[in-house]
Design a protein around this motif. Structure first.
Motif, PDB file in Angstrom:
ATOM      1  N   GLN A   1      49.932  51.152  42.399  1.00 44.28           N
ATOM      2  CA  GLN A   1      49.320  50.712  43.664  1.00 44.28           C
ATOM      3  C   GLN A   1      49.403  49.191  43.817  1.00 44.28           C
ATOM      4  O   GLN A   1      49.779  48.665  44.857  1.00 44.28           O
ATOM      5  N   ASN A   2      49.048  48.462  42.721  1.00 47.45           N
ATOM      6  CA  ASN A   2      49.103  46.993  42.752  1.00 47.45           C
ATOM      7  C   ASN A   2      50.531  46.502  42.983  1.00 47.45           C
ATOM      8  O   ASN A   2      50.764  45.575  43.757  1.00 47.45           O
ATOM      9  N   ALA A   3      51.492  47.147  42.271  1.00 50.47           N
ATOM     10  CA  ALA A   3      52.898  46.749  42.424  1.00 50.47           C
ATOM     11  C   ALA A   3      53.341  46.976  43.868  1.00 50.47           C
ATOM     12  O   ALA A   3      54.016  46.126  44.478  1.00 50.47           O
TER      13      ALA A   3
ATOM     14  N   ARG B   1      42.618  35.863  34.476  1.00 48.12           N
ATOM     15  CA  ARG B   1      41.455  36.406  35.196  1.00 48.12           C
ATOM     16  C   ARG B   1      41.684  37.794  35.792  1.00 48.12           C
ATOM     17  O   ARG B   1      40.737  38.400  36.305  1.00 48.12           O
ATOM     18  N   VAL B   2      42.956  38.261  35.762  1.00 46.64           N
ATOM     19  CA  VAL B   2      43.223  39.494  36.523  1.00 46.64           C
ATOM     20  C   VAL B   2      42.457  40.716  36.032  1.00 46.64           C
ATOM     21  O   VAL B   2      42.208  41.647  36.789  1.00 46.64           O
ATOM     22  N   PHE B   3      42.048  40.697  34.734  1.00 44.68           N
ATOM     23  CA  PHE B   3      41.315  41.864  34.226  1.00 44.68           C
ATOM     24  C   PHE B   3      39.794  41.716  34.403  1.00 44.68           C
ATOM     25  O   PHE B   3      39.038  42.609  34.019  1.00 44.68           O
TER      26      PHE B   3
ATOM     27  N   PHE C   1      35.740  42.326  39.635  1.00 45.16           N
ATOM     28  CA  PHE C   1      35.581  41.712  40.968  1.00 45.16           C
ATOM     29  C   PHE C   1      36.542  40.566  41.234  1.00 45.16           C
ATOM     30  O   PHE C   1      36.379  39.847  42.204  1.00 45.16           O
ATOM     31  N   PHE C   2      37.558  40.398  40.339  1.00 45.24           N
ATOM     32  CA  PHE C   2      38.555  39.360  40.658  1.00 45.24           C
ATOM     33  C   PHE C   2      39.628  39.979  41.555  1.00 45.24           C
ATOM     34  O   PHE C   2      40.298  40.943  41.173  1.00 45.24           O
ATOM     35  N   THR C   3      39.766  39.405  42.724  1.00 41.80           N
ATOM     36  CA  THR C   3      40.800  39.905  43.635  1.00 41.80           C
ATOM     37  C   THR C   3      41.351  38.759  44.482  1.00 41.80           C
ATOM     38  O   THR C   3      40.633  37.808  44.784  1.00 41.80           O
TER      39      THR C   3
ATOM     40  N   GLY D   1      41.032  44.827  48.711  1.00 41.18           N
ATOM     41  CA  GLY D   1      40.846  44.832  47.250  1.00 41.18           C
ATOM     42  C   GLY D   1      39.382  44.763  46.852  1.00 41.18           C
ATOM     43  O   GLY D   1      38.545  44.214  47.569  1.00 41.18           O
ATOM     44  N   THR D   2      39.068  45.340  45.711  1.00 42.32           N
ATOM     45  CA  THR D   2      37.698  45.265  45.183  1.00 42.32           C
ATOM     46  C   THR D   2      37.658  44.438  43.902  1.00 42.32           C
ATOM     47  O   THR D   2      36.599  44.042  43.437  1.00 42.32           O
ATOM     48  N   GLY D   3      38.837  44.251  43.283  1.00 38.49           N
ATOM     49  CA  GLY D   3      38.880  43.505  42.018  1.00 38.49           C
ATOM     50  C   GLY D   3      38.358  44.327  40.844  1.00 38.49           C
ATOM     51  O   GLY D   3      37.997  43.787  39.804  1.00 38.49           O
TER      52      GLY D   3
ATOM     53  N   THR E   1      54.918  42.309  35.331  1.00 37.38           N
ATOM     54  CA  THR E   1      55.098  43.493  34.484  1.00 37.38           C
ATOM     55  C   THR E   1      53.767  43.796  33.800  1.00 37.38           C
ATOM     56  O   THR E   1      53.189  42.917  33.151  1.00 37.38           O
ATOM     57  N   PHE E   2      53.304  45.010  33.971  1.00 37.91           N
ATOM     58  CA  PHE E   2      52.102  45.461  33.253  1.00 37.91           C
ATOM     59  C   PHE E   2      52.540  46.462  32.187  1.00 37.91           C
ATOM     60  O   PHE E   2      53.409  47.302  32.441  1.00 37.91           O
ATOM     61  N   VAL E   3      51.955  46.321  30.991  1.00 35.86           N
ATOM     62  CA  VAL E   3      52.360  47.198  29.885  1.00 35.86           C
ATOM     63  C   VAL E   3      51.139  47.936  29.322  1.00 35.86           C
ATOM     64  O   VAL E   3      50.141  47.313  28.965  1.00 35.86           O
TER      65      VAL E   3
END
Ligand code: ADP
Length: 647
Positions: free
Chosen positions: A547-549, A591-593, A596-598, A605-607, A635-637
């Motif tokens: 979804q993010n991609a 901070r992406v993880f 509420f960070f968005t 977005g809800t973050g 890239t997310f792994v």
């Protein structure tokens, strides 16, 4: 001297009786071993002349009787079968000498003289008690043995008391005669020369009793023994030093490697010619692994790196649990030919292996070899056994320590997890309560706003303001719903599941949206093992990432490619979700993880997507990471262990 004759031939009895009287002794004649025992029970003789071939209990059996052995009366065996082997057997069984028939008067005199108590010598029974009580000093001094027949040989003392000495010889000797022993006590007062009788011999040495030592000799012996062989007795001192060094090393450290190094080092300093090695038994108890050594050549180290239990001298020690001493290892049949050449070239002779054992279990083998012709003495073998005991104890302690530590760590971890779990559940409950409390007024606000909207049909500016109130209130309500879902304990149903299938499921669910956004999907699946996981939760994680991609690429110019790749490495499987979007600026990456960070616009977005995905992967003992590539795109792994299963 009272001499008991045990002989079944009456004519020979007469001859012996006459001989003994002639020599000034008091003969007591019996015709069988049983009568001899009765006679000994009435009064102990000072010596026994024993025929080997007797009716009833034979002479050999008589020698082995406990009563006979405990009486410690010197017994001279006599036999017409003057074979060397028989003489040796008699001596091994405890006879002090062997006289062939026909017995010569002169020879008998010689032997009995050696057995005669000197002036002031205590009675046989008192002497026996003295022998038992006599303190011994462990001392290794060279002893020259001159037998009555003229044969001479060299030996080393094992221990010494005022009544006798125990000897070992590197040569095969067949003692059995009275002898003169010459040795220098390390008291600096010159050599001692004492007559002695062999009273016992076994695989570990020859025990001689002194015969009629002079008062001066007795005094020197007593003084030396009372000092416990201390003082200038360098060998014993060296042994104490070795043991002290080992026990200090073991008490100072729990580092097994370090303590073994020090212990083996200390052992190779007894004469400086030693080579030491230590093998430990593998967990399956089939092989021995060389853990440490000192002085081993590269060739021997290679050959001894791993040994099979039961094979060779070292392997045998594990099976029997007994110390093995080899005087010439090159001649040992157990040595493989390839090693024999090396052993010969290096001049290795003596070899002792002792088991390392603790609480009845063999842990390994400690070995000591020596490059001199001098064999290991009893004292040295005892030293090695004492060192092995200390090392075993230390190994066991180190093992117990590491076991206890890991148990403690495990306990701590469980405790932390439990505390964390409790904390999360408290937060969850608080959040659920909070959401409930806020939701109610939000519902009221929304309802009232909608009503106002209908009533403000003709005021455009008023309608716009109310629309904003409605939009933001709805956003707050959605956020709260999401938080409520997270706060609720999710029943996790774990079972083996193929990651590839979950990826396909997500792609299928998102197919229309991805197509509509013009995103090309590439999958690169390599065969990977399935993971033990909650399928729904995994889908949720993958869905968030896709979804993010999708959202990142939808607003980004250029080619739109979503690549999903599965791989396997180091007991883990990986799923890579790679896009060709704008990527993530380095300052935002950490901070992406966060919850509420968005960076997405309000309403989109809800973050909480990555925050929740991270915690799901973590609960599966996995890792979720992200990188922004220099060529653009993110890239997310997801990494998950695949060995974990139900326990
Ligand atoms: P949300 O999607 O609701 O914003 P997430 O936790 O899923 O919440 O994402 C947090 C933030 O991480 C996003 O707002 C975005 O800034 C960044 N992000 C996540 N995935 C990507 C991606 N594939 N490309 C660029 N940025 C991303």
């Amino acid at each position: 001297m009272r001499v008991l004759v045990v002989e079944d031939d009456p004519l020979l009895c007469d001859v012996l009786r006459d001989f003994l009287r002639e020599l000034g002794h008091e003969p007591v004649v019996t015709h069988c071993a049983e009568d001899a025992l009765t006679s000994m029970g009435l009064e102990l003789p000072d010596a026994v002349l024993l025929d080997i071939y007797l009716p009833g209990i034979s002479g050999l059996d008589f020698l082995q009787l406990q009563t006979t052995r405990e009486s410690r009366i010197p017994i001279v065996a006599i036999s017409g079968m003057a074979a060397e082997s028989q003489a040796r057997e008699c001596v091994q069984l405890g006879a002090v000498d062997f006289l062939p028939k026909p017995v010569e008067l002169e020879r008998l005199r010689e032997v009995l003289t050696c057995l005669e108590p000197h002036a002031g010598r205590p009675s046989p029974s008192a002497h026996r008690n003295e022998r038992r009580r006599a303190p011994r000093a462990a001392v290794a001094v060279p002893v020259r043995v001159v037998e009555n027949g003229g044969t001479e040989w060299e030996a080393t003392s094992v221990d010494l008391s005022t009544v006798g000495v125990k000897l070992r010889s590197s040569r095969a000797v067949n003692p059995g005669r009275a002898a003169k022993l010459s040795f220098a006590l390390p008291d600096g007062d010159g050599a001692l020369e004492v007559s002695a009788m062999l009273v016992r011999s076994d695989g570990r040495g020859y025990a001689f009793d002194f015969v009629s030592p002079t008062d001066d000799q007795l005094g020197r012996l007593r003084e030396f023994v009372q000092r416990g062989g201390a003082g200038p007795a360098r060998a014993v001192e060296a042994h104490f030093r070795v043991l002290r060094a080992i026990s200090r090393a073991l008490s100072l450290s729990l580092d097994v490697d370090q303590m073994l190094r020090i212990a083996l080092d200390a052992l190779t300093r007894v004469t400086g010619h030693e080579i030491s090695s230590l093998h430990l038994l593998s967990d399956d108890r089939r092989t021995l692994r060389l853990l440490a050594d000192r002085g081993l050549s590269a060739e021997l180290r290679m050959a001894n790196r791993v040994l099979a239990v039961g094979q060779g001298v070292i392997g045998r020690v594990v099976v029997t649990g007994e110390t093995v001493h080899v005087t010439n290892v090159a001649a040992s049949a157990e040595l493989p030919p390839a090693e024999r050449a090396v052993v010969e070239r290096e001049g290795i002779r003596g070899f002792v292996c002792v088991p390392l054992q603790s609480r009845g279990r063999i842990l390994g083998v400690l070995s000591l070899a020596r490059r001199t012709s001098e064999p290991f003495s009893d004292v040295e073998i005892a030293l090695l056994e004492a060192a092995a005991n200390q090392i075993s104890l230390a190994l066991d302690n180190a093992r117990l320590y590491s076991e206890t530590r890991s148990q403690l760590d495990e306990l701590k971890q469980t405790e932390t997890q439990r505390a964390e779990g409790e904390r999360l559940s408290t937060i969850g409950k608080l959040m659920a309560g909070l959401v409930h409390e806020i939701n109610n007024p939000l519902t009221v606000i929304l309802g009232q706003a909608e009503l106002v909207m209908t009533e403000l049909a003709d005021s455009t500016r008023g309608r716009e303001r109310v629309r904003i109130i409605l939009q933001e209130t709805s956003r707050a309500a959605r956020l709260l719903q999401r938080v409520l879902q997270l706060g609720r304990p999710q029943p996790s149903e774990r079972r083996p599941c193929a990651l590839e299938d979950q990826v396909q499921w997500v792609l299928e669910a998102k197919r229309h949206e991805l197509d509509r956004a013009g995103i090309r999907v590439v999958t690169e699946f390599s065969p990977i093992p399935s993971v033990y996981a909650d399928q729904d939760q995994l889908r949720q994680v993958l869905f968030n990432l896709v979804q993010n991609a999708h959202q990142a690429m939808a607003k980004h110019p250029g080619p739109r490619v979503l690549t999903l790749r599965t791989t396997e490495a180091d007991g883990r499987v990986r799923v890579e979700v790679r896009d060709t979007g704008p990527g993530i600026p380095p300052e935002l990456l950490p901070r992406v993880f966060d919850a509420f960070f968005t960076t997405k616009p309000a309403g989109e977005g809800t973050g909480l997507g990555l925050w929740m995905s991270y915690s799901i992967v973590e609960q599966h003992q996995g890792r979720l990471g992200c990188e922004s590539r220099p060529d653009g795109g993110a890239t997310f792994v997801v990494e998950l262990p695949y060995r974990k299963g139900p326990s």
